[in-house]
Write an enzyme that holds these catalytic residues in place. Structure first.
Site, PDB file in Angstrom:
ATOM      1  N   HIS A  52      36.816   9.870 -18.875  1.00 16.23           N
ATOM      2  CA  HIS A  52      37.973   9.813 -19.771  1.00 16.23           C
ATOM      3  C   HIS A  52      39.096  10.635 -19.148  1.00 16.23           C
ATOM      4  O   HIS A  52      38.854  11.601 -18.416  1.00 16.23           O
ATOM      5  CB  HIS A  52      37.625  10.408 -21.132  1.00 16.23           C
ATOM      6  CG  HIS A  52      36.721   9.565 -21.957  1.00 16.23           C
ATOM      7  ND1 HIS A  52      36.629   9.688 -23.314  1.00 16.23           N
ATOM      8  CD2 HIS A  52      35.841   8.579 -21.621  1.00 16.23           C
ATOM      9  CE1 HIS A  52      35.754   8.829 -23.796  1.00 16.23           C
ATOM     10  NE2 HIS A  52      35.262   8.143 -22.777  1.00 16.23           N
ATOM     11  N   GLU A  54      40.970  12.906 -20.372  1.00 14.25           N
ATOM     12  CA  GLU A  54      40.900  14.334 -20.687  1.00 14.25           C
ATOM     13  C   GLU A  54      39.898  15.063 -19.788  1.00 14.25           C
ATOM     14  O   GLU A  54      40.194  16.139 -19.261  1.00 14.25           O
ATOM     15  CB  GLU A  54      40.475  14.547 -22.149  1.00 14.25           C
ATOM     16  CG  GLU A  54      41.396  13.925 -23.165  1.00 14.25           C
ATOM     17  CD  GLU A  54      40.926  12.553 -23.620  1.00 14.25           C
ATOM     18  OE1 GLU A  54      40.680  11.666 -22.767  1.00 14.25           O
ATOM     19  OE2 GLU A  54      40.828  12.341 -24.848  1.00 14.25           O
TER      20      GLU A  54
END
Length: 149
Positions: A52, A54
Site C-alpha cells: 500500500h 502508506e
C-alpha cells in the site's frame, strides 16, 4: 505547505499509480517542511498485498531518517488508511495523518474504526480527514468504473 498543497503531492502519486494500472492511492511524508518520501500503491506490480502507498512511504522514510520513529512526521494519503496501514502508522509513531477520501470498506482513521485516537493504544495520532475529498473520491470511482467494465 498547506494541507491542500500536501494533498496535491499525494494526488500526483495517485495519478502515477493509476497510470501504472494500480488502484490510485498516493502518499507522502512531510517532516520539518520537507518531503522525505512519496509513493503510490504497488500491489499489482509487486504481487504484494502489503504494498500500500502508506506502507511503502513509511518504509522509505524510516530508511532515510535511520529510525523507525517518525514522531515529527505528517503522512498525507489520498484514501483513508486501512487497518494494516493504521497499525503501521501507530507502530512508526507518526504524529499526524491527513487523508482525502473516506474508505467505507476499510477506513481505520475515522470511518469504520479510529485506531488513531483509541486511548487503549500507547500512541495517538492527530487526524485530519476529507481534505480534497471529492477529488480523491473521484480518482477512485473513475478508476473502478473503467476497470470493472
Amino acid at each position: 505547505m498547506t494541507n491542500d498543497e500536501l494533498m496535491e503531492l499525494a494526488i500526483q502519486e495517485a495519478l502515477s499509480a493509476k497510470n501504472a494500472g494500480e488502484v490510485p492511492v498516493g502518499a507522502i511524508i512531510e517532516m520539518g517542511g520537507r518531503i522525505v518520501a512519496s509513493r503510490h500503491n504497488e500491489r499489482e506490480t509487486t504481487n504484494d498485498p502489503t504494498a500500500h502507498a502508506e506502507i511503502l512511504t513509511i518504509r522509505d522514510a524510516v530508511k532515510l531518517e535511520k529510525s523507525w520513529r517518525l514522531e515529527e512526521a505528517t503522512l498525507v494519503v489520498t484514501l483513508e488508511p486501512c487497518p494494516m496501514c493504521a497499525g503501521a502508522i501507530w507502530a512508526s509513531r507518526i504524529k499526524k495523518v491527513i487523508w482525502g477520501a473516506p474508505s467505507v470498506e476499510a477506513g481505520s482513521l475515522g470511518s469504520l474504526y479510529n485506531f488513531g485516537v483509541d486511548p487503549r493504544l500507547n500512541h495517538q495520532v492527530e487526524i485530519i480527514g476529507e481534505v480534497r475529498s471529492l477529488e480523491c473520491s473521484k480518482l477512485m470511482s473513475d478508476f473502478f468504473n473503467v476497470n470493472r467494465q
